[in-house]
Design an enzyme around this catalytic site. Structure first.
Site, short mmCIF file in Angstrom:
data_model
loop_
_atom_site.label_atom_id
_atom_site.label_comp_id
_atom_site.label_asym_id
_atom_site.label_seq_id
_atom_site.Cartn_x
_atom_site.Cartn_y
_atom_site.Cartn_z
N ASP A 75 21.50 47.46 102.88
CA ASP A 75 21.14 46.47 103.75
C ASP A 75 19.89 46.06 103.10
O ASP A 75 19.88 44.95 104.29
CB ASP A 75 22.10 46.95 105.10
CG ASP A 75 20.03 48.55 105.41
OD1 ASP A 75 19.27 48.64 104.34
OD2 ASP A 75 20.67 48.66 106.40
N GLU A 76 19.28 45.73 102.84
CA GLU A 76 17.98 44.71 102.89
C GLU A 76 17.30 44.12 101.36
O GLU A 76 18.02 44.89 100.60
CB GLU A 76 16.71 45.58 103.28
CG GLU A 76 16.41 45.87 104.46
CD GLU A 76 14.99 46.71 104.49
OE1 GLU A 76 14.05 46.59 103.62
OE2 GLU A 76 15.34 47.89 105.33
N ASP A 123 17.28 41.58 106.22
CA ASP A 123 17.43 43.04 106.72
C ASP A 123 18.81 42.97 107.68
O ASP A 123 18.75 42.01 109.17
CB ASP A 123 16.82 43.64 107.58
CG ASP A 123 16.77 44.98 108.07
OD1 ASP A 123 15.44 45.45 108.11
OD2 ASP A 123 17.83 45.56 108.04
#
Length: 409
Positions: free
Chosen positions: A103-104, A9
């Site tokens: 973003d993960e 993350d």
DNA sequence: TCTGGGGTCCTAGGACCC
DNA sequence: TCTGGGGTCCTAGGACCC
């Protein structure tokens, strides 16, 4: 045989990328926002979070808690570019990379352990390389499945590394609130609380029959989650299902109430949806029109399934108008949205009639120019009068040409 | 100038067909 | 005259995610 899953993350991703791009922003409280008039905070830097700046706040609210806050209008290209390079990096450690959002991501490193030594080492290597190449930090969780890996990555922020070993699962879950689990939201937590279930430990011990009676097929799943059981596989990008819908919506700078104004925005939204559908190479037969009214709480949501699959902007527009005509509008309009769903791949067949062929060629030429020079360089004449030229949407969940089908520029 | 934008999945009920 | 059950497609709405 246990699996070993990493969940990664990026910390305050958009804000971090902006601080990296502009050194003057480093160490400053920064908030990334959209370009539309009524925008909210998409991501804030950790410096800003200290003051209580949160995602979803209006600019106005954020300034109240942090007067020195610096606003930056988000730039999707920067984020998708950085994101896709980071994903490439991840793929050096395993092909089993599932991108969850910009973003993960999850990595199944079960079969990479021998090569790289351990999951912990992979995590350290990735953290170091991401920091070195992009100047940003991330939090990583390591666990026997996706559910727990995601839970773990959330435990230490920023720049954390948290490992949940198979033997520790029960102990760790005992006191964790149920809504820390990805998939259990506020509403579900409230329902569970009525059954005196507050923690994962309690959820794991709950009566399965009771849960099934109350929540149907999901009841069993919830109990398993409470026990830390999750068999869902890490699905690499290219095996991922095709996109299921393409939609755009925009909150208008000012509430509108004339049909003429509504149609202008509908045309614009239809063009945005059509262009993206064509870029994805899909056609769809269900069109949905969404309207949020001025009071914010009331809305209309209507869909219509056509007999043919379409992807041309004017066809989408036409369908949207038909739906609009079936909606009673007795308030000013705050937000408009258009969505195309029931998608399937576009056949490359040429249209039957010469005039249709001509139109398709024209659309292709317009798309080509817009793809090269930016959205809305070439537009229908009636769009010239609208103020907003496309919503420059930014959100960590935003999947533009990136992510699924990365297009590095 | 209070409150964005993009998705997925699940359920329930009605229409229609066999 | 009365009563079935399965399947598919469609619409609407809610919960959840980033």
């Amino acid at each position: 045989m246990h699996r070993t899953i990493l969940h990664i993350d990026m910390n305050a991703f958009f804000a971090s990328v902006e601080q990296q791009a502009n050194p003057a922003l480093r160490g400053m409280p920064v908030a990334v926002i959209g370009s539309n008039g009524r925008t909210v905070i998409t991501t804030s830097s950790y410096e800003a979070r200290k003051f209580g700046v949160k995602t979803g706040m209006s600019k106005w609210e954020a300034l109240r808690v942090c007067p020195q806050l610096v606003f930056v209008v988000g730039d999707n290209r920067k984020y998708t570019y950085t994101s896709s390079r980071i994903v490439e990096m991840m793929k050096e450690y395993t092909p089993m990379v599932e991108v969850f959002s910009i973003d993960e991501a999850w990595l199944d490193v079960t079969h990479s352990l021998q090569l790289f030594g351990s999951a912990e080492r992979i995590a350290y290597l990735l953290k170091a390389r991401i920091r070195q190449s992009f100047g940003i930090t991330c939090s990583i969780g390591i666990a026997p499945n996706k559910l727990l890996a995601k839970l773990a990555s959330d435990m230490q922020k920023p720049d954390g590394l948290t490992i949940i070993k198979p033997d520790d699962v029960t102990k760790v879950l005992e006191t964790i609130p149920v809504n820390d689990l990805c998939g259990v939201g506020k509403k579900m937590a409230r329902h569970l609380a009525l059954l005196s279930i507050i923690t994962c430990g309690q959820l794991g011990r709950a009566n399965e029959e009771l849960l099934t009676k109350r929540f149907g097929i999901m009841g069993k799943r919830y109990k398993e989650w409470g026990q830390g059981i999750d068999h869902s596989p890490v699905v690499p990008q290219d095996e991922e299902d095709e996109v299921k819908s393409v939609g755009h919506s925009m909150t208008l700078r000012k509430d509108i109430d004339t049909r003429e104004d509504i149609l202008k925005y509908l045309l614009q939204l239809s063009e945005m949806v059509g262009r993206r559908a064509r870029r994805y190479g899909v056609t769809g037969k269900t069109v949905t029109l969404y309207i949020r009214f001025a009071d914010y709480f009331s809305s209309a949501h209507k869909q219509e399934t056509l007999s043919d699959y379409i992807c041309q902007s004017d066809e989408i527009y036409k369908a949207a108008i038909t739906i609009l005509d079936g909606i009673e509008i007795c308030q000013k309009v705050r937000l408009l949205g258009v969505k195309l769903s029931s998608l399937r791949h576009h056949s490359q067949q040429l249209p039957l009639f010469p005039e249709d062929q001509k139109k398709e060629k024209m659309v292709q030429a317009m798309d080509a120019v817009n793809n090269r020079l930016g959205d809305f360089t070439l537009i229908y004449a009636s769009l010239l009068q609208t103020e907003e030229k496309g919503s420059h949407v930014i959100s960590p969940a935003w999947r533009p040409e990136g992510i699924r089908n990365v297009e590095v520029q």
